[in-house]
Design a protein around this motif. Sequence first.
Motif, PDB file in Angstrom:
ATOM      1  N   PRO A   1      33.244  33.886  53.190  1.00  0.00           N
ATOM      2  CA  PRO A   1      32.554  34.968  52.475  1.00  0.00           C
ATOM      3  C   PRO A   1      31.600  34.462  51.398  1.00  0.00           C
ATOM      4  CG  PRO A   1      34.885  35.450  52.659  1.00  0.00           C
ATOM      5  CD  PRO A   1      34.705  34.037  53.084  1.00  0.00           C
ATOM      6  N   ARG A   2      30.546  35.212  51.234  1.00  0.00           N
ATOM      7  CA  ARG A   2      29.600  34.897  50.156  1.00  0.00           C
ATOM      8  C   ARG A   2      30.262  35.077  48.800  1.00  0.00           C
ATOM      9  NH1 ARG A   2      23.889  38.068  48.982  1.00  0.00           N
ATOM     10  NH2 ARG A   2      23.207  36.767  47.228  1.00  0.00           N
ATOM     11  N   TYR A   3      31.103  36.114  48.704  1.00  0.00           N
ATOM     12  CA  TYR A   3      31.829  36.370  47.456  1.00  0.00           C
ATOM     13  C   TYR A   3      33.310  36.097  47.718  1.00  0.00           C
ATOM     14  CZ  TYR A   3      27.463  38.814  46.514  1.00  0.00           C
ATOM     15  OH  TYR A   3      26.136  39.130  46.365  1.00  0.00           O
ATOM     16  N   SER A   4      33.742  34.897  47.406  1.00  0.00           N
ATOM     17  CA  SER A   4      35.125  34.481  47.650  1.00  0.00           C
ATOM     18  C   SER A   4      35.917  34.494  46.350  1.00  0.00           C
ATOM     19  CB  SER A   4      35.169  33.069  48.249  1.00  0.00           C
ATOM     20  OG  SER A   4      34.528  33.032  49.504  1.00  0.00           O
ATOM     21  N   GLY A   5      37.171  34.903  46.447  1.00  0.00           N
ATOM     22  CA  GLY A   5      38.063  34.834  45.291  1.00  0.00           C
ATOM     23  C   GLY A   5      38.000  36.012  44.347  1.00  0.00           C
ATOM     24  N   LEU A   6      37.382  37.122  44.756  1.00  0.00           N
ATOM     25  CA  LEU A   6      37.272  38.274  43.862  1.00  0.00           C
ATOM     26  C   LEU A   6      38.645  38.857  43.530  1.00  0.00           C
ATOM     27  CD1 LEU A   6      34.157  40.196  45.253  1.00  0.00           C
ATOM     28  CD2 LEU A   6      34.255  38.323  43.615  1.00  0.00           C
ATOM     29  N   GLU A   7      39.576  38.780  44.496  1.00  0.00           N
ATOM     30  CA  GLU A   7      40.924  39.300  44.238  1.00  0.00           C
ATOM     31  C   GLU A   7      41.576  38.563  43.072  1.00  0.00           C
ATOM     32  OE1 GLU A   7      40.060  39.860  48.643  1.00  0.00           O
ATOM     33  OE2 GLU A   7      39.756  38.280  47.146  1.00  0.00           O
ATOM     34  N   ASN A   8      41.302  37.261  42.967  1.00  0.00           N
ATOM     35  CA  ASN A   8      41.896  36.485  41.879  1.00  0.00           C
ATOM     36  C   ASN A   8      41.396  36.948  40.519  1.00  0.00           C
ATOM     37  OD1 ASN A   8      43.404  34.888  43.595  1.00  0.00           O
ATOM     38  ND2 ASN A   8      41.832  33.316  43.776  1.00  0.00           N
ATOM     39  N   ILE A   9      40.143  37.399  40.467  1.00  0.00           N
ATOM     40  CA  ILE A   9      39.593  37.872  39.192  1.00  0.00           C
ATOM     41  C   ILE A   9      40.263  39.177  38.790  1.00  0.00           C
ATOM     42  CG2 ILE A   9      37.512  38.691  38.039  1.00  0.00           C
ATOM     43  CD1 ILE A   9      35.925  36.651  39.568  1.00  0.00           C
ATOM     44  N   ASP A  10      40.489  40.066  39.767  1.00  0.00           N
ATOM     45  CA  ASP A  10      41.238  41.287  39.459  1.00  0.00           C
ATOM     46  C   ASP A  10      42.635  40.939  38.955  1.00  0.00           C
ATOM     47  OD1 ASP A  10      39.215  43.035  40.033  1.00  0.00           O
ATOM     48  OD2 ASP A  10      40.035  43.737  41.941  1.00  0.00           O
ATOM     49  N   THR A  11      43.254  39.919  39.564  1.00  0.00           N
ATOM     50  CA  THR A  11      44.582  39.485  39.128  1.00  0.00           C
ATOM     51  C   THR A  11      44.544  38.963  37.697  1.00  0.00           C
ATOM     52  OG1 THR A  11      45.221  38.921  41.397  1.00  0.00           O
ATOM     53  CG2 THR A  11      46.501  37.917  39.632  1.00  0.00           C
ATOM     54  N   GLU A  12      43.480  38.239  37.347  1.00  0.00           N
ATOM     55  CA  GLU A  12      43.348  37.728  35.978  1.00  0.00           C
ATOM     56  C   GLU A  12      43.265  38.859  34.962  1.00  0.00           C
ATOM     57  OE1 GLU A  12      39.942  35.228  36.134  1.00  0.00           O
ATOM     58  OE2 GLU A  12      40.948  33.650  37.296  1.00  0.00           O
ATOM     59  N   GLU A  13      42.706  39.997  35.371  1.00  0.00           N
ATOM     60  CA  GLU A  13      42.660  41.140  34.463  1.00  0.00           C
ATOM     61  C   GLU A  13      44.072  41.632  34.141  1.00  0.00           C
ATOM     62  OE1 GLU A  13      40.129  42.103  32.909  1.00  0.00           O
ATOM     63  OE2 GLU A  13      38.433  41.314  34.058  1.00  0.00           O
ATOM     64  N   PHE A  14      44.966  41.559  35.115  1.00  0.00           N
ATOM     65  CA  PHE A  14      46.356  41.943  34.849  1.00  0.00           C
ATOM     66  C   PHE A  14      47.033  40.944  33.933  1.00  0.00           C
ATOM     67  CE2 PHE A  14      45.674  44.690  38.477  1.00  0.00           C
ATOM     68  CZ  PHE A  14      46.384  45.826  38.106  1.00  0.00           C
ATOM     69  N   GLU A  15      46.654  39.676  34.027  1.00  0.00           N
ATOM     70  CA  GLU A  15      47.188  38.677  33.098  1.00  0.00           C
ATOM     71  C   GLU A  15      46.726  38.991  31.678  1.00  0.00           C
ATOM     72  OE1 GLU A  15      45.818  35.016  34.732  1.00  0.00           O
ATOM     73  OE2 GLU A  15      47.187  35.087  36.464  1.00  0.00           O
ATOM     74  N   TRP A  16      45.483  39.438  31.544  1.00  0.00           N
ATOM     75  CA  TRP A  16      45.001  39.844  30.218  1.00  0.00           C
ATOM     76  C   TRP A  16      45.811  41.034  29.713  1.00  0.00           C
ATOM     77  CZ3 TRP A  16      43.316  44.704  28.960  1.00  0.00           C
ATOM     78  CH2 TRP A  16      42.854  44.864  27.648  1.00  0.00           C
ATOM     79  N   LEU A  17      46.067  42.006  30.591  1.00  0.00           N
ATOM     80  CA  LEU A  17      46.813  43.186  30.179  1.00  0.00           C
ATOM     81  C   LEU A  17      48.233  42.806  29.754  1.00  0.00           C
ATOM     82  CD1 LEU A  17      46.911  46.243  29.849  1.00  0.00           C
ATOM     83  CD2 LEU A  17      47.584  46.417  32.257  1.00  0.00           C
ATOM     84  N   THR A  18      48.852  41.902  30.510  1.00  0.00           N
ATOM     85  CA  THR A  18      50.186  41.433  30.147  1.00  0.00           C
ATOM     86  C   THR A  18      50.185  40.794  28.772  1.00  0.00           C
ATOM     87  OG1 THR A  18      50.812  41.093  32.465  1.00  0.00           O
ATOM     88  CG2 THR A  18      52.062  39.879  30.810  1.00  0.00           C
ATOM     89  N   ASP A  19      49.186  39.940  28.517  1.00  0.00           N
ATOM     90  CA  ASP A  19      49.077  39.299  27.197  1.00  0.00           C
ATOM     91  C   ASP A  19      48.876  40.347  26.109  1.00  0.00           C
ATOM     92  OD1 ASP A  19      49.364  36.834  28.379  1.00  0.00           O
ATOM     93  OD2 ASP A  19      47.221  36.390  28.431  1.00  0.00           O
ATOM     94  N   SER A  20      48.086  41.368  26.415  1.00  0.00           N
ATOM     95  CA  SER A  20      47.819  42.415  25.433  1.00  0.00           C
ATOM     96  C   SER A  20      49.089  43.189  25.101  1.00  0.00           C
ATOM     97  CB  SER A  20      46.741  43.361  25.968  1.00  0.00           C
ATOM     98  OG  SER A  20      46.486  44.418  25.066  1.00  0.00           O
ATOM     99  N   ILE A  21      49.860  43.538  26.137  1.00  0.00           N
ATOM    100  CA  ILE A  21      51.122  44.244  25.905  1.00  0.00           C
ATOM    101  C   ILE A  21      52.082  43.357  25.117  1.00  0.00           C
ATOM    102  CG2 ILE A  21      53.138  45.267  27.034  1.00  0.00           C
ATOM    103  CD1 ILE A  21      51.281  46.021  29.367  1.00  0.00           C
ATOM    104  N   HIS A  22      52.123  42.079  25.479  1.00  0.00           N
ATOM    105  CA  HIS A  22      52.994  41.128  24.775  1.00  0.00           C
ATOM    106  C   HIS A  22      52.618  41.047  23.304  1.00  0.00           C
ATOM    107  CE1 HIS A  22      54.826  37.235  23.661  1.00  0.00           C
ATOM    108  NE2 HIS A  22      55.680  37.480  24.645  1.00  0.00           N
ATOM    109  N   ASP A  23      51.326  41.030  23.019  1.00  0.00           N
ATOM    110  CA  ASP A  23      50.880  41.000  21.617  1.00  0.00           C
ATOM    111  C   ASP A  23      51.360  42.243  20.870  1.00  0.00           C
ATOM    112  OD1 ASP A  23      49.610  38.603  22.066  1.00  0.00           O
ATOM    113  OD2 ASP A  23      47.614  39.467  22.312  1.00  0.00           O
TER     114      ASP A  23
END
Length: 505
Positions: A86-108
């Motif tokens: 694919p021309r745009y590879s790994g987009l799912e991983n970026i969405d997953t990283e957003e959940f990691e940010w949310l987890t960190d935010s909740i943890h804070d």
Amino acid sequence: FADSAPDAQDLCREGASKAISLFMDDSCNQPRTPLFPSNQSTFTWAYSALQHSGRIAICEKLLDYQKAGLADIAVMDDEIRVEFLPRYSGLENIDTEEFEWLTDSIHDGQQTVRKALGSIQPKIHEIMRPLVYRWIDYYIGYEADPLVDAYFERLGVLTAELMTGHDAFEDEANFGGLPFAFYRATVWTLVGWAIKHVNFAKLLQEKHPDLLPQNLTTVTADIDKLSSSLAAALGATVDDASRALSLLELNLHNVTALCINGHAPPPLIRSSSEQFIRPLSGMLVTPFHFMLRNLRANYRQDWDRALNTRESLFRDELLQLFPQSWLRKLTGSVALNQGEKTLTDIDAVIVDTKNGTVGLFQLKWQEPFGHSIRERSARMDNFNREAVLWIDTVTNYLATHTSEEMGSKFGVSKKSYRDVEYYLFVVGRYFTHFSGDEMPDPRAAWGVWPHLIRLIRATAASENPIKDLHVALVKDSPALRPLSIPSSSFKIGGKTVRMMEVPKD
């Protein structure tokens, strides 16, 4: 690209479900589970089985990549070359990283409570030390204490709040005669017990350094005793506690449907007619995902009925993110009609009375697909098809109706009819972007739920929040970020499997 092998953690994650399924056989129907202590030899054997299962699982996933048109596989003499297309590879991983940010935010946001709990942890450990003991030479046993139980109950809730899926339904949503809040409380309790067990195991190993961690951490539990303990903790009947536990159970009947490559291990494994195995990883990674899969399979009619409440729940959470006093937020969805026929619904509408802008939102609360490429393909097709159809319908409706009609539909004041700008948003609860050759339809701004939250917080001081959020989502699209898949390789069956990205123009 410089080659690197998948690390041990990746192989364990990919192969855990496959390795577990290999040992699910008729022995699981026997009355009791034989108890054999692990040693370095058995641990090495088990670790090898897990790593080989991981390699096989990755190969199966790569074949699914090929079937989905995401990869090309070429078999050579001593090498299997996998090229990601694919021309745009790994987009799912970026969405997953957003959940990691949310987890960190909740943890804070939990820091005040966590610091308070941390301050009394030494006292809790002092209470725990005399309660834990060596059992039958190799294993762990410990006694209960109300203060210790209360401490880890609170810590379990905090930990479970960081996991996706705990907010999947309203508290009152009914499944098999029990509210979703009860099933969630079950997971909260068991997560707390898992953390408590880890702490007891550490304290026991401090006393007896010769004990092996694998004999202390993964243990069996009598089903009747676990049901009774859970019932007491939740103030419920044993029957209700047993039904809740069944949603966290892997057994011979559901192993094929639930042991999916790449997914986290189950919270409970029925190893005999009377016992569970309680893998800590299953309870401390994504227990809600496992519970929700069982919930859907066991109570399908209740599940379908409860899905109807998700839209209002999602809408309420979205509207709460916009506190600006000049925004008017519609409390329900808005139907776009042609005569008596409903063309589509706008799930959420926010009217900016100061700037003359209107946000039109489609909210899609899908089920997560974990690391399954087959499930990903089904979710992607449904999501993209429905989202593009919604964009087409809304865009055409805006183009074929007068400003007065649109203003009346969305409650815009008459004096503002001709100055209104409409902005379309497609928001996915768990995913929005997929690897492929096409970018999302540019007529709307696309974002996964935590991505939306992050950008709304970043534009909190905006004087034009709807327009600025739209601009930010478009500008911060994962498809516009520089992406690459690192080349990696591993050996299996005498061949080297080499994975690499095809260079894009």
